[in-house]
Design an enzyme around this catalytic site. Structure first.
Site, mmCIF file in Angstrom:
data_model
loop_
_atom_site.group_PDB
_atom_site.id
_atom_site.type_symbol
_atom_site.label_atom_id
_atom_site.label_comp_id
_atom_site.label_asym_id
_atom_site.label_seq_id
_atom_site.Cartn_x
_atom_site.Cartn_y
_atom_site.Cartn_z
ATOM 1 N N HIS A 35 -37.392 52.152 1.280
ATOM 2 C CA HIS A 35 -36.504 50.985 1.354
ATOM 3 C C HIS A 35 -36.114 50.636 2.795
ATOM 4 C CE1 HIS A 35 -33.313 48.155 0.587
ATOM 5 N NE2 HIS A 35 -32.418 49.003 1.070
ATOM 6 N N HIS A 61 -29.333 52.029 7.732
ATOM 7 C CA HIS A 61 -28.289 51.237 7.074
ATOM 8 C C HIS A 61 -27.667 51.861 5.833
ATOM 9 C CE1 HIS A 61 -31.485 49.531 4.419
ATOM 10 N NE2 HIS A 61 -30.480 49.236 3.619
ATOM 11 N N ASP A 62 -28.356 52.742 5.143
ATOM 12 C CA ASP A 62 -27.782 53.375 3.950
ATOM 13 C C ASP A 62 -27.397 54.840 4.163
ATOM 14 O OD1 ASP A 62 -27.756 51.213 2.176
ATOM 15 O OD2 ASP A 62 -29.821 51.548 1.534
ATOM 16 N N GLU A 65 -23.560 55.498 3.708
ATOM 17 C CA GLU A 65 -23.186 55.189 2.321
ATOM 18 C C GLU A 65 -23.756 56.200 1.319
ATOM 19 O OE1 GLU A 65 -24.136 51.477 -0.635
ATOM 20 O OE2 GLU A 65 -23.580 51.000 1.425
ATOM 21 N N ASP A 66 -24.981 56.668 1.555
ATOM 22 C CA ASP A 66 -25.684 57.445 0.530
ATOM 23 C C ASP A 66 -26.030 58.885 0.902
ATOM 24 O OD1 ASP A 66 -25.663 55.213 -1.121
ATOM 25 O OD2 ASP A 66 -27.630 54.520 -0.466
ATOM 26 N N ASP A 122 -32.255 43.473 3.304
ATOM 27 C CA ASP A 122 -31.852 44.427 2.272
ATOM 28 C C ASP A 122 -31.885 43.752 0.900
ATOM 29 O OD1 ASP A 122 -30.664 46.983 1.380
ATOM 30 O OD2 ASP A 122 -28.845 45.797 1.066
#
Length: 186
Positions: A35, A61-62, A65-66, A122
């Protein structure tokens, strides 16, 4: 340029390590790292974005968050600008899913140019997955709702990259048509 390439590959390696063992929600359970790599591909090859900080932020970017990555860690390794862009697109996991989705719509117009371009890519990546490789158990209705929500987010991002916006609009039209055809077949 060589230094920028080195930082970009360092970010790719960092993201791959942070996302190890994670998969996308689609039926094929693709490795999650695909991704952020797709987001960078869209930025460079559709949006003609060459700014190294934007590309590095896209790869990362994630991560906050993840994964267990922190803003401080990213700032220390990749600089304050990258960390700032990453945080602009990071959802607050303390909020409910509905609150996070609404927050994305509300915050979209206020993001930096870098974050807006990243966020459009995204959404392109996510909607493409929803269309071609939907998660198990996602009904036609849920998939259409996701596409419509993505449109609301991107409406607040417009005016930063015409090529990305055109690509997004074309994809949304295709996604709606494909998903609607699947509903008609049921």
């Amino acid at each position: 340029m060589k230094n920028d390439l080195g930082k970009i590959f360092q970010a790719a390696s960092y993201a791959a390590k942070k996302h190890i063992g994670q998969t996308r929600k689609g039926k094929d359970e693709a490795p999650y790292i695909n991704h952020p790599l797709e987001v960078v591909n869209l930025l460079t090859n559709v949006g003609n974005v060459e700014d190294a900080n934007t590309l590095i932020a896209a790869l990362l970017h994630d991560t906050v968050e993840d994964t267990d990555a922190t803003r401080e860690e990213i700032a220390g390794q990749f600089g304050e600008k990258v960390a700032s862009v990453v945080m602009e697109v990071t959802d607050d996991k303390r909020l409910t899913k509905a609150e996070r989705k609404q927050a994305q719509i509300e915050h979209a117009p206020h993001l930096s140019t870098e974050a807006k371009q990243l966020k459009i890519c995204d959404k392109i990546s996510n909607i493409s997955d929803i269309m071609k490789n939907p998660p198990d158990g996602w009904s036609v209705k849920r998939r259409l709702e996701y596409v419509e929500w993505g449109e609301k987010v991107v409406n607040g991002l417009r005016g930063v990259n015409e090529d990305l916006e055109k690509h997004f609009d074309k994809l949304v039209a295709e996604a709606k048509e494909k998903i609607q055809e699947e509903e008609d077949e049921e």
